[in-house]
Write an enzyme that holds these catalytic residues in place. Structure first.
Site, PDB file in Angstrom:
ATOM      1  N   ASP A 207      18.399 -12.105  22.752  1.00 10.75           N
ATOM      2  CA  ASP A 207      18.592 -13.278  21.901  1.00 10.75           C
ATOM      3  C   ASP A 207      19.530 -14.299  22.533  1.00 10.75           C
ATOM      4  O   ASP A 207      20.348 -13.956  23.404  1.00 10.75           O
ATOM      5  CB  ASP A 207      19.202 -12.861  20.556  1.00 10.75           C
ATOM      6  CG  ASP A 207      18.198 -12.239  19.616  1.00 10.75           C
ATOM      7  OD1 ASP A 207      17.066 -11.969  20.048  1.00 10.75           O
ATOM      8  OD2 ASP A 207      18.564 -12.010  18.445  1.00 10.75           O
TER       9      ASP A 207
ATOM     10  N   HIS B  98      21.712  -9.399  24.097  1.00 14.77           N
ATOM     11  CA  HIS B  98      21.882 -10.840  24.266  1.00 14.77           C
ATOM     12  C   HIS B  98      21.992 -11.160  25.760  1.00 14.77           C
ATOM     13  O   HIS B  98      22.903 -10.658  26.434  1.00 14.77           O
ATOM     14  CB  HIS B  98      23.144 -11.331  23.540  1.00 14.77           C
ATOM     15  CG  HIS B  98      23.042 -11.233  22.040  1.00 14.77           C
ATOM     16  ND1 HIS B  98      23.243 -10.051  21.363  1.00 14.77           N
ATOM     17  CD2 HIS B  98      22.742 -12.178  21.107  1.00 14.77           C
ATOM     18  CE1 HIS B  98      23.074 -10.274  20.063  1.00 14.77           C
ATOM     19  NE2 HIS B  98      22.770 -11.553  19.881  1.00 14.77           N
TER      20      HIS B  98
END
Length: 268
Positions: free
Chosen positions: A75, A228
């Site tokens: 993400d 991430h």
């Protein structure tokens, strides 16, 4: 936010062609020319009408993964400081992942968006600037979603459409609402939660992160993993984690959008 009326919409036929091209690229990417790498075990075509919402942290259903199968998702990118390191680690092991991009980052780094896709990875969407969508009005939240999709598509294909070529979306911080979930389902966009995550929004050393992630993987045995690509400790940890997967008989499943009208549950 820029005027959304200036965006051009892709006709359904063009959207289907783009989805098919994405699928073909992913299928080619699954074949690794180097022996001794982790590789991508199989490709799973995901249709929004079959899997409208997946990820056990948020929803009752997840993807049909076998024991020791994982889906790698990242993400908040792309980031020029860390995303290239993540991409290099994936490429080194011939592994493909799904990246849920923040629109304002796509605007700043369209070359990285195209590189993510060119290296066989899947591009999903994660709003324009990562707000808490339930705290906004439905109209404002819809604009946030559409703006993010449009700029991601512009970076990928040169067309600022709010009809995504890959209909995958993840809510910032997994914060959704019934109205927004219904909206995305009506637009045939799959919503991705996760089955487990590494908690890399907390600063830690790569070794600490690796230990935490392996522990959660052993407990879950399979699933959609959230990381991430904007976190330097995750970028530094990833090569060791991919080696762990390879050495412990785990298999990576790559997600692609199903070609319209021919989607079925299961693998290609």
């Amino acid at each position: 936010m820029e005027n959304m009326s200036r965006q051009r919409w892709l006709p359904p036929a063009i959207g289907a062609v783009l989805a098919a091209l994405t699928l073909a690229t992913a299928a080619q990417a699954a074949n690794c020319p180097r022996e001794g790498t982790l590789g991508t075990s199989r490709i799973l075509a995901v249709a929004p009408n079959v899997y409208p919402r997946v990820g056990l942290k948020s929803f009752p259903e997840t993807l049909p993964l076998h024991d020791h199968e994982v889906v790698l998702t990242f993400d908040d990118g792309p980031s020029p400081l860390t995303t290239p390191k993540v991409l290099a680690a994936l490429a080194n092991e011939c592994v493909r992942a799904t990246f849920f991009l923040i629109g304002e980052h796509s605007v700043d780094h369209p070359d990285l968006v195209r590189r993510i896709a060119a290296e066989g990875n899947t591009v999903g969407h994660h709003t324009w600037n990562h707000p808490s969508l339930p705290k906004l009005s439905l109209s404002e939240a819809t604009d946030e979603i559409d703006h993010g999709i449009a700029v991601d598509e512009m970076a990928l294909h040169g067309v600022a459409t709010t009809t995504p070529s890959t209909p995958f979306f993840r809510f910032p911080n997994f914060e959704s609402s019934p109205a927004l979930l219904d909206l995305l389902q009506s637009r045939e966009i799959s919503v991705f939660g996760a089955d487990f995550w590494v908690s890399d929004w907390i600063r830690m050393t790569p070794d600490q992160e690796l230990k935490l992630l392996i522990g959660r993987l052993k407990n879950a045995r399979k699933g959609i993993i959230l990381m991430h690509d904007t976190k330097p400790w995750t970028a530094a940890m990833l090569p060791a984690f991919l080696r762990y997967l390879r050495n412990n008989d785990y298999h990576v499943v790559h997600l692609v959008p199903a070609v319209p009208d021919v989607a079925v549950k299961g693998e290609l």
